[in-house]
Each structure stands twice: as C-alpha cells, then as structure tokens.
Design an enzyme around this catalytic site. Structure first.
Site, mmCIF file in Angstrom:
data_model
loop_
_atom_site.group_PDB
_atom_site.id
_atom_site.type_symbol
_atom_site.label_atom_id
_atom_site.label_comp_id
_atom_site.label_asym_id
_atom_site.label_seq_id
_atom_site.Cartn_x
_atom_site.Cartn_y
_atom_site.Cartn_z
ATOM 1 N N PHE A 186 0.670 -1.260 0.101
ATOM 2 C CA PHE A 186 -0.118 0.507 -0.135
ATOM 3 C C PHE A 186 0.885 0.996 0.027
ATOM 4 C CE2 PHE A 186 -2.515 2.891 2.222
ATOM 5 C CZ PHE A 186 -3.727 2.893 1.537
ATOM 6 N N THR A 188 1.310 3.543 1.115
ATOM 7 C CA THR A 188 1.885 4.348 2.882
ATOM 8 C C THR A 188 3.081 3.258 3.704
ATOM 9 O OG1 THR A 188 0.674 3.324 3.910
ATOM 10 C CG2 THR A 188 -0.470 5.891 3.194
ATOM 11 N N LYS A 189 3.571 1.866 2.782
ATOM 12 C CA LYS A 189 4.073 1.155 3.709
ATOM 13 C C LYS A 189 5.151 2.054 2.890
ATOM 14 C CE LYS A 189 0.775 -1.110 5.463
ATOM 15 N NZ LYS A 189 0.249 -0.909 5.883
ATOM 16 N N ASN A 190 6.312 1.815 4.039
ATOM 17 C CA ASN A 190 8.291 1.167 3.838
ATOM 18 C C ASN A 190 8.995 1.423 1.891
ATOM 19 O OD1 ASN A 190 7.763 1.231 6.380
ATOM 20 N ND2 ASN A 190 9.833 1.446 7.389
#
Length: 369
Positions: A186, A188-190
């Site tokens: 997604f 917003t993930k790292n």
C-alpha cells in the site's frame, strides 16, 4: 500559523524516486504486457533475494497475501488461527474469508507485539491451524522464541510483515523466519506502490506454487481449476515496476526513519507521554507510536501547533461489532494490555522526508504539553 506537519507525505516521497518511477511506468506501457509479465517476475526474484527467501509471489494486496498465505499453509474452514487484536482488522478479515476463527493473544505493553507467555498458553490449550505474528509498527518480533513455541506444537507461523519491510535481526530480514510471510505494498508502507499490491514470500517451493495457483483462480494449467479457494489476486505490471524502482532505496529510507524515531525516543520529555525504546535494525520505524494518559488532549494540543497525528488502531478486533470479527465465541476473550493500548496509543509524524527542523518542532510541542 506554522506550516502543518503531516503524519506522512506521499507527495514528498514520490518526488524522491520520480525519475526512476516514471521510467519504470513508461517501460510497462511500451511492453504491451500489463498483468503477470516480466516486471512481476523480476520483482518477485529481486524481493525474494532482498528478504533472504527462495520464493516470492506477487498478489493484489496485503490482506490477500495473509489469506492466500494461510490457505497455502493449510488453514481453512472451521480452523483456528492465533493472532493479535491490536493490529487493525486485516488478519481477521482474511480469516473470515477463509471461514476460520481467530484465537486472540494479548500483547506486550512495551513492544506492542504478541505476548509470548500468552502465546504459549494458547498453543497449549487449543488446536491451531497457524499462528500469525504481526511485526507491528515495523518492529521485528523475537522470531527465534516464537518459532520454538510453535514448532513444539507443530503449528506453522505466518509472519505479517506489512509494516516491517527490511527490518533485520541477526542478519535475517523480516519474512525469512516463518513458513511463509505476507507483505503489503500500500502506498504508505515503507516500500509502497502507486496503488494496492502485496506478496507472499516463503522458503518452500510447494507453498509458493500453491499461492501462484490461488492468486489466479486455482488454475493449473490455464482454465483448469486444480486448487480450491482460488481468486483473481495478481500484482499488476505497473505496481511491480514501481516497486522494482523503489526497492534499492528502501534501506536508506529505513535508516532515516530510525534516525527520526531515535531522536523522538531520546529527546521527548514528559511524564504523561511514554515513548518506545531506541531500537536498532530490528525496527523499520513504519510508525512511531507513543502512549499517553490523555490521548485526545495531546492530539488537540499538537493540532494547535499544526502537527497532525493518527491512532493505529482505535478499535481492537475483539471489540469490533461486525459478526465474525470478535473471534472464537467459545473462548473467553480477556486482553487487558490490548485494551489499555487501544485507548492510549498515538502516532506521531515519521517518514523519510521529514526534516530535522520538523522533528524538532514535534519534540518541542510534545514536551510543552
């Protein structure tokens, strides 16, 4: 009024890799192949190598990765799976799709990860299909102890690595410990894509092959259903290409996240705010979460200073109202630490492009409360 500091800023993040991402998307457009082409194949090889696993199978999103990973490990209708209730309803959503039931395990107050003493009790008292260990907020659990407990009970472990891309303990990365591991990409993930995406990594060729069938209707060969429980869950070529462009930058982004988190933990002062310890490479610092005795007052104070916050997560799974989310009704659910944390956790801004000046503003504002 001071410029607002967001919890995350995907526009800043996109600018860092804009050239590489644009080239990768252009490459896909020119290829004429948009699903299960060479970009997905190359990403699967590169991400498996990054994680230190033999196999990676791209799927449509992180929740599908949990579901299909558990299916490949043998979890199914009527089964029970141990998991935590403080990490968002993603695993319980996957279990509902499987027809399995969660058996909730409480968490440790400091790490917010699955409490190992309670896990041992659950393993001793219940017949389980699997254990899902969530590396919450990016902190890699003590997988050596987890696996020792689970192996003694003959139960496979799925690592939920949706927030822990690149976290490393004793030279091994998140995802390389369990029988399989799930990842979300997604935005917003790292390691984030430009939309939804996910993957299952594993050291088992058999598990990987099951996931490959499950992600495409259970086909083997094409149009012939050989595996029950299949669906359309494929990582598309655009997302795979974007992830390939960003993967070489991930370790650097994680280092910056840890730097920010370490400053918060060392410099925030206040009797009413408890910060996590300073961690090393075992922490990917996906989210920086403090505990406060009056969360809403702290949020309001920070908002007045133009600092945005969030709550991960406000409702524990065993407190959800929707049927199927409350877990195994035959097992009393008493999760005192989970309930206490749900009422008191607060997420501060933490992303690689956060400036030193912004970090100082956050520290000062929290300290002034």
């Amino acid at each position: 009024m001071a410029e607002q500091i967001p919890v995350n800023d995907l526009r800043r993040h996109a600018r860092v890799s804009e050239k590489e991402v644009s080239a990768s998307v252009g490459r896909v457009l020119g290829s004429g192949r948009y699903v299960l082409g060479e970009e997905c194949e190359f990403f699967e090889k590169e991400f498996a190598e990054f994680c230190g696993t033999a196999h990676c199978v791209g799927v449509a999103n992180g929740t599908d990765a949990i579901e299909l990973g558990l299916r490949a490990l043998g979890a199914g209708p009527g089964g029970r799976v141990a998991t935590v209730a403080n990490a968002g309803p993603y695993t319980t959503t996957a279990l509902t799709a499987l027809g399995a039931r969660p058996v909730f395990v409480d968490v440790d107050h400091e790490t917010r990860l699955m409490d190992l003493a309670h896990l041992k009790q659950v393993l001793d008292e219940h017949v389980l299909d699997a254990v899902v260990v969530t590396h919450l907020y990016g902190l890699l659990h003590d997988m050596e102890t987890v696996l020792d407990l689970a192996n003694r009970a003959g139960v496979p472990v799925l690592e939920d690595c949706a927030q822990a891309h690149g976290a490393r303990r004793d030279g091994r990365r998140a995802g390389s410990f369990g029988a399989a591991a799930s990842f979300s990409f997604f935005p917003t993930k790292n390691l984030g894509a430009l939309g939804d995406g996910g993957a299952v990594v594993t050291g088992s060729a058999e598990v990987a092959e099951r996931v490959r069938r499950l992600r495409q209707y259970g086909w083997e060969p094409k149009y012939r259903v050989a595996t029950a429980g299949g669906r359309n869950s494929r990582l598309d070529e655009v997302q795979a290409a974007v992830l390939r462009a960003r993967l070489p930058l991930l370790d650097g982004w994680n280092r910056r996240r840890r730097e920010i988190a370490a400053r918060y933990s060392r410099e925030i002062r206040g009797a009413r705010v408890t910060c996590p310890p300073v961690y090393g490479e075992e922490f990917a610092a996906h989210l920086y979460v403090v505990v406060s005795d009056d969360r809403e007052a702290l949020r309001a104070h920070l908002a007045r200073a133009s600092i945005l916050t969030d709550v991960h997560y406000p409702v524990a799974d065993h407190r959800q109202a929707v049927p199927g989310r409350a877990g195994d009704r035959d097992v009393p659910v008493a999760l005192p630490v989970t309930d206490a944390l749900t009422a008191s956790v607060l997420t501060l801004p933490c992303f690689p492009e956060l400036t030193d000046e912004e970090v100082t503003r956050v520290i000062s504002a929290v300290g002034a409360w």
